[in-house]
Scaffold this active site. Structure first.
Site, PDB file in Angstrom:
ATOM      1  N   SER A   1       0.823  -1.202   0.000  1.00 28.52           N
ATOM      2  CA  SER A   1       0.000   0.000   0.000  1.00 28.52           C
ATOM      3  C   SER A   1       0.859   1.255   0.000  1.00 28.52           C
ATOM      4  O   SER A   1       1.978   1.267   0.506  1.00 28.52           O
ATOM      5  CB  SER A   1      -0.926   0.009   1.210  1.00 28.52           C
ATOM      6  OG  SER A   1      -0.187  -0.005   2.418  1.00 28.52           O
TER       7      SER A   1
ATOM      8  N   HIS B   1       5.821   2.405  10.934  1.00 28.72           N
ATOM      9  CA  HIS B   1       4.829   2.738  11.962  1.00 28.72           C
ATOM     10  C   HIS B   1       5.184   4.023  12.697  1.00 28.72           C
ATOM     11  O   HIS B   1       4.412   4.498  13.523  1.00 28.72           O
ATOM     12  CB  HIS B   1       4.689   1.581  12.948  1.00 28.72           C
ATOM     13  CG  HIS B   1       4.243   0.314  12.293  1.00 28.72           C
ATOM     14  ND1 HIS B   1       5.131  -0.666  11.895  1.00 28.72           N
ATOM     15  CD2 HIS B   1       3.014  -0.117  11.938  1.00 28.72           C
ATOM     16  CE1 HIS B   1       4.458  -1.648  11.336  1.00 28.72           C
ATOM     17  NE2 HIS B   1       3.182  -1.344  11.345  1.00 28.72           N
TER      18      HIS B   1
END
Length: 775
Positions: free
Chosen positions: A437, A698
């Site tokens: 993604s 993250h």
């Protein structure tokens, strides 16, 4: 009296208020005071829902702005020095520990994040050093408890127990026995209990979920000594276990000087008789009979019969509860207005589950007739689900029954396939790629939402998605990446997307659950036999490939991950459901190959998290999980390169199963652990290509080129040069475009430096302290 209680309630809010508020704070749009006010409002709402449902003891301390394990670390002062030195604000320190970045602009490397037991929830891993100190550091629990009491709720504070807290943490620097920290840690727990007692609390819930694991003898002994030493200051302690059976830890658990024990009946019904026979006569038994990890209605008649039998032995020493915290299920089924009426009647979310616990408790207190109407209505729902024709598809069952071992083998072994793939793909040393993604902007999310709501037609939607794919391909080509992806703009979630396109799966509108921090997911509901009517990804990948001569990966989510990140039917073995999903994916893989796609990625980030918590059950799971992956992936030619991706995995104990997947390339999360995960490959010669995550997606922090090179060089201790790929840890969906472009640019630069350093014609031109692995 028999009590209804709850172990924990979802934090995110019915309309995901938690997510929106905390992200606004991170962006600097609201103050810390506004953040805390929203916390008060969310907690008051949660307590009201539970009290109105009939819950007697309300959990307090289950709310968190990020993660309850992180909260516990901050509460006891287990704050790594790199954060203490940067930040005096405790809230910003907490966010910096989780994200590597605080709203005040402070940046440093974040703490590691990993899966919470075998769930899809992630916790922040506490860090401990040999000179670790502890001190009571955060008063959030006491503020929440006081707030609940002031609003006339019978509060039951919830905290993570000292042994589970230490077990879930990691040694930073040199390794040592974490049990040595108990001497310093227990006085802080005693302070917590003393303050709770001073507030007038009667019961405290101490979670020790590691009691369902295979514990070393020294940890078992530590439970006895720890709980004998702990001073509860007249608080009554409910020791909560969940996610499995106590098994060989049952005897010691029953010996602990606590006032009550909670067990997970849903996950481990076979332990009940042993628990009843060993539970001391003075102790409460809380039976977790409402499934806290799935969304199916409880069979109230069946549960009440079981509880009545237990009550005949225990009397008022019986409590009724969900099996675990309801953190793992959506909040309120009443918010679902688009679900099929029959399907909806089979479900129960958190609000409905606490009501189920209260119904059963009332039935025990006042007799069956007091809940006669509820029992009758529930019985009709249970019968409806058992007899519904929408559950079974004879064609799917026939196809699954015809699967043979031959369907689960590639044409030739990897060494032969690699030669063919190398010739076809023409990739350089240290090939670069991403995991799938790319950033999902508000415009893309609005586009998908408008399309689902019928505000735009198929043609406009197709045009806009194609524009986004073309932009993503162009950016990757400009950056110099070697194997490209289409960016997945059409996908809201890697599992939900396939759930929308596969038969036998339902999708909710508001069934959100917390994955980590502010990230929420909406798990599909697998209610029946799974099948694929038509291609799911083909048109987007074909278009992306038409834009470039470089290979574009077909992107699929694997059968185990779709299973793990969905709410799964409980009327057949999970292995059977996984096989059905694998067959549907196999058809998709073959369609992609026929269209000319040369690289196909089948993501299995949940492969390890599905491992049973007890090792005795591992082999059975690994056998069917490997078979399902191979069933999905092995229907292609040697020239087609199969990739897989895994997150948050420790491979040491399952490395042979990972190799048995026989993926041509595996990419793995590894940057937060500073490549420690690759130690799995020291003693096992993994035969295929590996792409250890080279930077942490993250965290919003962008790594320096030198950092990326350093991690790659560390990886070369374990991975031969010709098998090492360079890629991020995970998909880039949650990052913004500015971060993404800069990080990928640095990653590509690092790969170029490495190629130059390790080119066969030259001596390495970067300072390498570590020796690369040999082939």
């Amino acid at each position: 009296m028999v009590y209804a209680h709850n172990l924990g309630f979802p934090r995110i809010g019915i309309k995901r208020e938690m997510k929106k508020t905390v992200e606004a704070y991170w962006r600097g749009e609201i103050s810390q005071q506004q953040l805390q006010q929203q916390a008060i409002e969310l907690q008051l709402t949660n307590w009201k829902i539970q009290a109105e449902a009939g819950v007697d003891l309300i959990p307090v301390g289950d709310f968190s702005w990020y993660d309850h394990v992180l909260d516990m670390a901050v509460r006891v002062g287990a704050i790594p020095s790199r954060f203490k030195a940067l930040n005096s604000n405790i809230t910003d320190t907490m966010f910096c520990m989780a994200r590597g970045q605080a709203p005040n602009g402070i940046e440093t490397s974040a703490c590691e994040m990993t899966k919470w037991f075998d769930t899809n929830y992630h916790y922040i891993v506490p860090e401990f050093t040999t000179n670790q100190s502890f001190e009571l550091h955060h008063d959030d629990l006491f503020k929440s408890t006081k707030l609940a009491l002031e609003n006339n709720y019978r509060a039951k504070p919830v905290i993570l127990g000292p042994l589970s807290f230490l077990w879930l943490g990691k040694c930073k620097g040199e390794s040592f026995n974490k049990l040595l920290l108990l001497e310093k840690l227990l006085p802080v727990y005693a302070e917590i209990f003393e303050q709770l007692s001073s507030l007038g609390v009667e019961w405290v819930q101490v979670d020790e979920p590691i009691l369902v694991l295979d514990l070393p003898p020294e940890w078992q002994q530590a439970f006895l000594t720890t709980y004998q030493q702990l001073n509860f200051f007249n608080l009554k302690c409910l020791l909560a276990t969940y996610f499995g059976s106590l098994d060989d830890n049952l005897s010691l658990t029953c010996q602990l000087p606590v006032d009550g024990l909670h067990i997970d009946y849903c996950r481990a019904p076979d332990q009940l008789d042993s628990v009843l026979s060993q539970l001391p006569a003075e102790k409460i038994l809380s039976v977790g009979i409402i499934d806290g990890r799935n969304i199916w209605c409880n069979d109230l008649n069946r549960s009440l019969t079981l509880l009545e039998n237990i009550q005949s032995s225990l009397g008022d020493r019986l409590w009724v509860a969900p099996s675990c915290s309801l953190l793992h299920v959506p909040i309120d089924l009443d918010q679902e207005n688009k679900l099929d009426v029959e399907l909806k009647s089979w479900f129960a979310f958190a609000k409905q589950k606490v009501a189920e616990a209260a119904f059963l408790t009332r039935g025990l207190r006042e007799g069956r007739e007091s809940i006669g109407a509820e029992l009758k209505k529930n019985e009709e729902v249970i019968i409806s689900r058992k007899t519904s024709k929408r559950i079974h598809n004879p064609n799917v069952e026939k196809k699954a029954a015809s699967v043979t071992e031959r369907l689960m083998r590639r044409q030739h072994e990897h060494s032969i396939r690699k030669n063919k793939q190398t010739a076809q793909l023409n990739l350089p040393l240290f090939p670069t790629t991403t995991i799938g993604s790319f950033p999902q902007t508000s415009q893309i999310r609005c586009l998908r939402r408008d399309y689902k709501q019928g505000k735009i037609d198929d043609a406009l939607y197709e045009e806009k998605i194609r524009q986004e794919i073309a932009e993503v391909i162009g950016i990757q080509v400009k950056l110099g990446l070697d194997v490209l992806v289409h960016g997945e703009p059409e996908r809201n979630d890697m599992v939900e997307y396939f759930g929308e396109l596969l038969d036998g799966i339902a999708i909710t509108s508001n069934g959100w659950v917390q994955s980590y921090g502010s990230r929420c997911v909406k798990p599909p509901i697998i209610f029946g036999d799974v099948s694929r009517e038509r291609p799911m990804t083909l048109r987007w990948i074909e278009y992306a490939q038409s834009l470039t001569t470089k290979s574009v990966k077909g992107m699929l989510t694997g059968p185990v991950t779709i299973l793990a990140w969905s709410f799964v039917r409980d009327d057949q073995p999970r292995s059977q459901t996984a096989k059905q999903i694998a067959l549907a994916l196999r058809d998709e893989v073959q369609d992609l190959e026929r269209s000319g796609v040369r690289v196909i990625q089948i993501d299995e980030p949940a492969f390890r998290e599905c491992l049973p918590l007890r090792k005795a059950a591992w082999q059975d799971y690994l056998e069917w999980a490997v078979k399902c992956f191979r069933l999905a992936s092995c229907g292609v030619k040697d020239e087609t390169q199969i990739h897989t991706h895994m997150c948050y995995s420790e491979f040491n104990d399952i490395i042979e199963a990972i190799a048995a997947l026989d993926a041509d390339v595996i990419t793995i999360e590894s940057s937060r652990s500073e490549m420690e995960i690759l130690k799995s490959f020291e003693k096992f010669a993994y035969p295929n290509d590996i792409g250890p995550g080279i930077y942490d997606i993250h965290s919003p922090r962008i790594p320096r080129v030198a950092e990326i090179e350093e991690l790659a060089v560390r990886a070369l201790q374990y991975i031969p040069i010709e098998r090492l790929w360079i890629n991020p840890d995970c998909g880039l969906k949650t990052r913004n475009w500015e971060e993404t472009k800069e990080a990928l640019s640095r990653m590509v630069d690092a790969a170029k430096h490495l190629r130059k350093a390790f080119s066969s014609e030259k001596t390495p031109t970067i300072d390498l302290e570590l020796q690369p692995a040999s082939t």
